[in-house]
Each structure stands twice: as C-alpha cells, then as structure tokens.
Scaffold this active site. Structure first.
Site, PDB file in Angstrom:
ATOM      1  N   CYS A 110       0.726  -1.182  -0.033  1.00  0.00           N
ATOM      2  CA  CYS A 110       0.034   0.007   0.008  1.00  0.00           C
ATOM      3  C   CYS A 110       0.945   1.296   0.052  1.00  0.00           C
ATOM      4  O   CYS A 110       1.702   1.325   0.794  1.00  0.00           O
ATOM      5  CB  CYS A 110      -0.924   0.036   1.140  1.00  0.00           C
ATOM      6  SG  CYS A 110      -1.577   1.599   1.472  1.00  0.00           S
ATOM      7  N   CYS A 127      -8.028   6.211  13.827  1.00  0.00           N
ATOM      8  CA  CYS A 127      -7.375   6.830  12.701  1.00  0.00           C
ATOM      9  C   CYS A 127      -6.004   6.597  13.006  1.00  0.00           C
ATOM     10  O   CYS A 127      -5.362   6.989  13.949  1.00  0.00           O
ATOM     11  CB  CYS A 127      -7.916   8.227  12.497  1.00  0.00           C
ATOM     12  SG  CYS A 127      -7.029   8.834  10.995  1.00  0.00           S
ATOM     13  N   HIS A 139     -15.362  10.387   9.246  1.00  0.00           N
ATOM     14  CA  HIS A 139     -14.113  11.020   9.627  1.00  0.00           C
ATOM     15  C   HIS A 139     -12.825  11.042   8.402  1.00  0.00           C
ATOM     16  O   HIS A 139     -12.269  11.955   8.229  1.00  0.00           O
ATOM     17  CB  HIS A 139     -13.371  10.456  10.873  1.00  0.00           C
ATOM     18  CG  HIS A 139     -12.179  11.186  11.197  1.00  0.00           C
ATOM     19  ND1 HIS A 139     -11.785  12.351  11.788  1.00  0.00           N
ATOM     20  CD2 HIS A 139     -10.883  10.407  11.062  1.00  0.00           C
ATOM     21  CE1 HIS A 139     -10.640  12.550  11.988  1.00  0.00           C
ATOM     22  NE2 HIS A 139      -9.866  11.450  11.546  1.00  0.00           N
ATOM     23  N   CYS A 180      14.170 -42.329  24.224  1.00  0.00           N
ATOM     24  CA  CYS A 180      13.715 -43.012  22.940  1.00  0.00           C
ATOM     25  C   CYS A 180      11.982 -43.370  22.986  1.00  0.00           C
ATOM     26  O   CYS A 180      11.179 -42.864  22.041  1.00  0.00           O
ATOM     27  CB  CYS A 180      14.154 -44.313  22.264  1.00  0.00           C
ATOM     28  SG  CYS A 180      14.034 -45.739  23.519  1.00  0.00           S
ATOM     29  N   HIS A 194      14.487 -50.695  22.715  1.00  0.00           N
ATOM     30  CA  HIS A 194      14.348 -49.455  21.960  1.00  0.00           C
ATOM     31  C   HIS A 194      13.110 -49.179  21.154  1.00  0.00           C
ATOM     32  O   HIS A 194      12.461 -50.079  20.599  1.00  0.00           O
ATOM     33  CB  HIS A 194      15.637 -49.421  20.678  1.00  0.00           C
ATOM     34  CG  HIS A 194      15.774 -48.017  20.210  1.00  0.00           C
ATOM     35  ND1 HIS A 194      16.076 -46.894  20.773  1.00  0.00           N
ATOM     36  CD2 HIS A 194      15.848 -47.719  19.012  1.00  0.00           C
ATOM     37  CE1 HIS A 194      16.276 -45.820  19.798  1.00  0.00           C
ATOM     38  NE2 HIS A 194      16.088 -46.179  18.505  1.00  0.00           N
TER      39      HIS A 194
END
Length: 809
Positions: A7, A42, A63, A158, A540
C-alpha cells in the site's frame, strides 16, 4: 502465493504502539459515544480520532472522508483498511510499527459495500498450516513435506521421542496447536501444553532443523509424573510400557490444562458413566475426524475459554454427617463435565453389559476410553475365535441384544454355515498369524462369570453365574490401540513377540459397535505405529508415521528420519497404533464450502463463527453441530474475560458460507454482532466484591481469635474444604466451594460426633464458623474445646491448699 501489493499510503502512519491502541479500545466513538467492539482508530500522523464502524452510523468512514485520512485500524482485531486503495493492508512490511495479528476477524469491507473478504486461498492437499511462516511461499514450498524433524535422545528418551512423533502425525491435534495457538492458554503448572505447542511449531516449521531437543517438554512431564525421572542415568533400564504410560500421562495433563466446562447444551448430548441400566446413548459433542485435506481458508487461531463463575450459592441448613458425604460426592460428579481438544479427538465410550444367567437381568455401564489395550491371543485362543467367527456369545437365546437384528435371517443362516465349516478345519490350519481384528475380537469376546468370579446379581441378591461382554458405544476420531506385549509376573517379566498384522487402510470397527451407537463413520486408516525392539528388560522404541502432506511413510528413530516403503511398516512389530477415521464425504463438504467462499457473493450480513469449531470442520469427519459457545456467554454476548482476545476465538464468514454450514450441521447460535456482555460484567464485579468481603472478614475474625488468650470455644474445620474456599476467594478457582464438609474429620461415638484422630483440620473461632456456615451451610459442627462449668468454691480452695503445700515441699 503471491505477496500482497504494498500500500503506497503507509507513510502517512504516525508512531503507533499496540499499547496505545489497546488503551483506545477501552474508549468510545468520539462522535456518538458508541462503545466497542467495532471501533476504529485513525492512523494518520498526529490524529487521535476514534470512531464507530456500524453501517447505520459509520463515523470512522465519515471522519476519513472529511479529513482525507487514508488509514484506519480496528481496535478489536488490529485489522487495517485503506480508504484510497479500498482494501485491507498489512503492516508486516513495516516491522517498526505495531505487531498485527496474523488472522484478524473483522473486515472493513462491509462498511464500504465492498464484497466480503474471501477465505484466503483455495483448498490445498496440505492439512497443516504453519502459523509462524513468514513471507511468500512458492509452489514447491506448498508441497514440500514438513514434520520430518527428528528428536535428539536426551538420555534413554526414545520412548518419549517415538510417542511424540506418533502424536505429531495426528493431523487434528497438530493442526489445533498450529492454527489455534490462541486457545493454548493456561495458568496451571508446568504449562505442558505450551511446551508441546512450541515443539509442534518447531517440528512443522518450513525452515525446520534436522532435529530438535525436546528438553522443555521432557522437564515438564517429569514434574507431572516422577516415574519418568532418572532415565538418563539408567542406560539399559527397563523400557517396557514406558511409551504407552508416557502417552497417557501427556494426554491427561494436556486435557487438564486445556479443559473447559461443558455448557448445558453440550452436556445434554454428552454420554456419561452410569451404572445399572442407566446408559446414556446420546452422542457426545463433536466426534473427531479424518480427511486428507482441509480448508486452508478457515485456519483461525484459537484461544481457550476460562470457565465462567457460577452464581452465588444460597446458604443451606446444617447438614447431617451422612448427608455431607453425599453432597460432596454429588459436587464432584457435577464438576466432572469438562471437554478439551484431547477428549474431542481421542475419547470414545464402551457399553458394558453383564447378564445374570438365572434371572436374565442385564446391568449396563458406559465407560470412557482414550485407548484400547488389546490382548494378543495365543494359538488356542485363535482357534476358538475363528471357530466362533467372532459371533458366539455364551448367553441365553433371545435375552441379550440381537446381533443379527439389522442383518436379517439370510445373514444369520450364512454365518451359521460358515461357523460349521470353520469348526471342521483343524486348528493348525490357521497357523500362528494373528491379526489386529483377532485382538479386537478377543477384547470384545464375552467372559463367563462363574466359580471364583461369579456375578453378584442385585435382583437375585446372590452370587450367580453370569456373562459379561462389551461393545463400542461411540467411536473416537483417532483410535489409539495398545497391544499388550508385556506381561509381568511376581518374579519375572516377558515380552510377547508374536507378529500382529494390521491394515494400513480400511480398519472396520462396525463388528464391534453397539447397535445404539450414534457413530456414522466406522472405518479407519493408519496414521502411525510405535514399535519396540528388544526384550522386556531393555530395548529401543521407534515410530513409523505417514506424512500427511505427501502420503509417504517415514521411520522416526530419535534424530534420524528415513523414508520407508509401506511394506516395512506392515512387517513392523507394532506396540501402539494410531488410526484416523476415514470419510470421503467430509472432503466433499470442505470442497463445497471452498467453492461457496470463492464465489464472493455480496451479502448484507457477515457472521462470526467459532474458530474452534471451524478447526473441527477442517479436520474431523463428524464435527458435530456448530458451537459458538466458545466465545459467547449464556446471555449471548462476549464474556469480559474473553473480550481482549476475541479475535482468537472467532472468524468472520460470508452469509452464504454461514447458511450452508448452519443448514448442514445445525447448532449455533447465529452471531453477526459482537459486544461485551454487561450482565456478565456485573456478575464479575459482584463476585470480586464477594471474594474481598469474605477474605477480609475471615482475616478480621481470625485475628481476634488469635488474640484470645483462653478461648472458651474452639471449632474444627476440614482443611480440604478450607483449601477449596481459599482457592475461590483468592481467585485461583472460579467455582465457589460447596457446603462445608466436616464428615471426613469426624467420627461418631456414643451418639456424638467427635474429632477423628489424625484428621486434617484447622481450628477456628465460633464467630468464624458461624460466618462461613451462614454463607455455605454444611457441617457437622465439631468442637475441640467447649466452655467449662465454673469450679465449686470449696473444691477450688482445697486445690489451692494442695498446690501451696506442693510448692513448699
């Protein structure tokens, strides 16, 4: 996606901070005095104007037109509109300015009679949106797999890493923590949900590292449960069941930190645990999930709703000893109605039935489960299961629920032939192979209750032979299955290493479903599987997970992530499996909504809808009715304690999208205007006043009590109740305690209640007791010291004489 055009009017913005805007949000329109939430400030340099943005008196726009001030910001959402460009603009391009929320919920386009803001971009195949990604994404980024991040082993962790990777690849849960981060609010220690959210963000970030170190979450889980402490020093320590226990502990804590009390409308559809023929068959709030895609447009970030305080309870009369115990149990039962994202996704329910084989009475109970722990049947058990085709139930004909009621006599006849044929086949024919369906059948098989395990029938008032069996009453969105591979005897433990074959797609739970079940979707696809390698004493853990973006399977072995073929997964020694409901219909529903949103139909009204429910719509197969009560109070407004973060709770949708969702799913209520509830504000102020009065009065009375040198009366109060009251008056608990319950510190002796030895109690004055009793009621009254009758003068003289003689000696 292309980066939005810059913008050219941003240079007109003066110095702005978020604190300034928050201060302005507490004010009113400078032209008409209207309050929020639709106030706009504003942004012109040196302009302090604040105006309303209602369509009938749009003073913020008037405004801007009169003063030729280009930019305005919504003071609830911080969304910015440029009147010259006639579109929304973003301040991310100017990092020096105030931080703007990534997904604001209000749009100024409606006031400019511009078409409603579309839901950002069309449906993608990626159901995971990473909130913290910045900048534009190329097409390659959009399809690039994420979530392929390993976790460092921080000392025999693990079991934790495998469990976290399995959960991370559950899209409904992960998408909640990525898209709905505003809902992850808690003041409960150790705030494990925030540690988990941070971990998920790291795992699914597009700029992910090769692995992360889950230190924060590991520390938090050890605070919650000491059983997970000390593994770093015990290399080779026993790992059996650790991953399953970790999952249960983690999900319980996440639920505890994120839980919210159910509203009355939600509870009316909640199944509950009820004994003896009191089975609740209603469907619970939103059964979670399944598609491979989701609405990227409806990716709101969420925020949890703190529980509302209930009205003041009227003081009741003093309660008897037994009645106090009953009231306490009723209070606990009342407070047990909570829900969270965890319960929405993982909770299912089982209907258990026990039948007396003498009088045929059937007792029923409903129990909630988050995972099913299934036995692994041996060879003999398999033969029995196969010979019965999972249908033989050792119960009287015509008494128990009709298994074939919905299938007809043809099906019954064909199954009878199959059972006869199978029974003629030698048991060795089946071999040692065990399927997941066999494990489910073994779990749901009927148990004979006889011998030492006879059933106590309430009708017969005797021990009787009986039969017990169960069915699934409500299926969860994600079904977690735990295979019982470890057995622990008195002297030793061992592991069952039998291979259990499991389907990657199409696990059908219909054979195990109660006919009263409201669940419509009964088929599941595999998401992830946790495997254990080793013995019962050491081993594991790894996880195999399907990536939701590309559908490929990966092995997660601590910090190493490796792509694997699906046959590797099928041959894995499964320990815990995660299955997700599968439904093409839910995918089509999302596509319809995307098409409606992309039409950009101009509409006079736009609707606010719960971000949490939209997340369910994105990820659940059965999201249930729309529930806007996550951001509304019982009076239809925004509770004051949620007003400051309402943009985390809602998203605005065009009228055509709302109407389609409402007609398809029902629920509501419809909301096209947000306002702070004045009634709730009055209640909050009254509650704060009540708390201050009670605590100030107690402190005053207790000081007077402490100043007494020889109080004539000292009364007891249960410390358990006192701690609940203290938590309420100090604002730690929104619910006031129930009636005073001294039943646990008292014991009945000779028709009188006396203080129990070793009881957990506090000493208070009679004035303090009467004050608390007048507010809360309850009882019973228990004294440790009463007024003593004055001594006889002659007796007193004799005592003094003896005392004087003793001193002389």
């Amino acid at each position: 996606m292309a980066e939005p055009e810059m913008c050219p009017h941003l240079d007109s913005i003066g110095e702005v901070t978020k604190e300034d805007l928050l201060e302005k949000s507490k004010g009113t329109c400078q032209s008409c005095g209207a309050g929020g939430p639709n106030l706009w400030a504003c942004l012109q340099s040196d302009c302090q104007y604040v105006g309303c943005g209602e369509s009938f008196s749009d003073h913020s726009t008037l405004h801007a037109q009169a003063e030729k001030h280009n930019l305005t910001v919504n003071l609830t959402t911080f969304r910015i509109w440029c009147y010259v460009c006639e579109r929304e603009v973003f301040l991310e391009h100017r990092p020096a300015l105030l931080p703007v929320h990534a997904a604001p919920h209000t749009c100024k386009a409606s006031e400019q009679e511009a078409p409603p803001q579309p839901l950002s971009h069309p449906l993608k195949g990626v159901p995971i949106a990473v909130a913290e990604d910045e900048g534009s994404e190329s097409e390659e980024d959009e399809v690039k797999p994420r979530g392929l991040t390993g976790m460092k082993n921080i000392g025999n962790s693990c079991y934790m890493n495998a469990a976290l990777q399995a959960l991370s690849n559950c899209p409904p849960l992960t998408q909640f923590f990525l898209d709905c981060s505003g809902l992850v609010r808690t003041d409960k220690k150790p705030a494990l949900c925030k540690s988990y959210q941070k971990l998920i963000s790291e795992l699914w970030h597009k700029k992910r590292p090769s692995y992360v170190v889950p230190t924060s979450l590991s520390h938090g889980i050890k605070l919650v449960n000491p059983m997970f402490r000390g593994y770093a020093q015990q290399v080779g320590a026993s790992t059996q069941q650790d991953t399953q226990e970790f999952l249960r502990c983690l999900m319980d804590q996440l639920h505890e930190e994120l839980k919210e009390p159910l509203t009355e409308c939600s509870m009316s559809g909640e199944g509950s645990d009820e004994p003896d023929n009191e089975v609740t068959m209603s469907q619970t709030q939103s059964t979670p999930c399944s598609p491979v895609r989701t609405l990227q447009e409806l990716h709101p970030k969420l925020s949890s709703s703190p529980p509302r305080s209930s009205p003041l309870r009227s003081a009741g009369p003093a309660y008897a000893f037994k009645k106090a115990q009953l009231l306490l149990s009723a209070k606990k039962k009342k407070q047990s109605h909570f829900r969270s994202v965890i319960s929405d996704i993982f909770d299912g329910s089982i209907l258990s039935l026990v039948q007396c084989l003498t009088c045929d009475r059937v007792s029923t109970t409903v129990e909630t489960f988050q995972d099913l722990s299934l036995p692994i049947p041996g060879k003999e058990d398999l033969a029995k299961l196969h010979s019965s085709i999972h249908q033989n139930l050792p119960v009287k004909t015509g008494v128990c629920p009709d298994t074939y009621g919905s299938q007809g006599w043809v099906t019954f006849f064909m199954d009878s032939i199959r059972r006869f044929v199978v029974s003629c086949i030698p048991t060795w024919f089946w071999g040692p192979m065990v399927t997941l369906e066999d494990c489910l059948a073994a779990f749901f098989a009927a148990d004979e209750l006889k011998g030492d395990n006879m059933y106590s029938c309430e009708r017969c008032k005797k021990l009787r032979n009986g039969v017990k069996f169960c069915k699934v009453l409500r299926l969860p969105e994600i079904l977690c299955i735990h295979l019982k591979r470890f057995r622990h005897e008195v002297m030793y433990s061992f592991k069952i290493s039998s291979h259990v074959s499991f389907p990657l797609e199409g696990l059908d739970m219909r054979p195990f479903l109660a006919k009263e079940s409201p669940s419509q979707v009964t088929t599941y696809d595999l998401l992830s599987v946790i495997c254990h390698h080793g013995t019962a004493g050491s081993g594991h853990y790894i996880a195999y997970c399907q990536n939701v973006i590309n559908g490929q399977w990966y092995e997660f072995d601590d910090q190493y992530v490796t792509e694997v073929h699906e046959t590797v997964v099928q041959n894995a020694e499964a320990y815990v499996l995660f299955y997700r409901k599968s439904s093409e219909e839910s995918v089509r529903e999302r596509q319809k909504v995307v098409a409606l949103a992309s039409m950009k139909e101009p509409s006079l009204l736009q609707f606010y809808i719960s971000r949490e429910w939209l997340n369910k719509f994105n990820t659940f197969t059965e999201p249930g009715p729309i529930s806007n009560h996550t951001f509304l109070c019982q009076h239809g407004g925004i509770p004051p304690n949620k007003y400051n973060y309402v943009d985390d709770l809602v998203v605005i949708v065009p009228q055509n999208v709302w109407e389609y969702l409402y007609n398809s799913f029902g629920g509501g209520p419809a909301v096209n205007h947000l306002y702070m509830c004045a009634i709730c504000q009055v209640e909050i102020e009254a509650l704060a006043k009540r708390r201050k009065t009670e605590i100030d009065t107690f402190i005053k009375l207790n000081k007077e009590f402490q100043a007494e040198e020889a109080p004539t009366v000292i009364l007891c109060i249960s410390m358990q109740w006192f701690r609940e009251w203290e938590g309420f008056v100090k604002g730690k608990d929104n619910e006031p305690p129930g009636p005073i319950d001294n039943s646990k510190i008292g014991v009945m002796k000779g028709g009188h209640i006396q203080l129990k030895q070793g009881a957990d109690y506090g000493q208070i004055s009679e004035e303090t007791w009467q004050y608390l009793l007048g507010i809360y009621g309850g009882g019973p009254e228990i004294a440790v010291r009463q007024t003593v009758a004055p001594a006889d003068p002659d007796s007193l003289h004799g005592e003094r004489k003896i005392e004087a003689e003793t001193r002389a000696l």
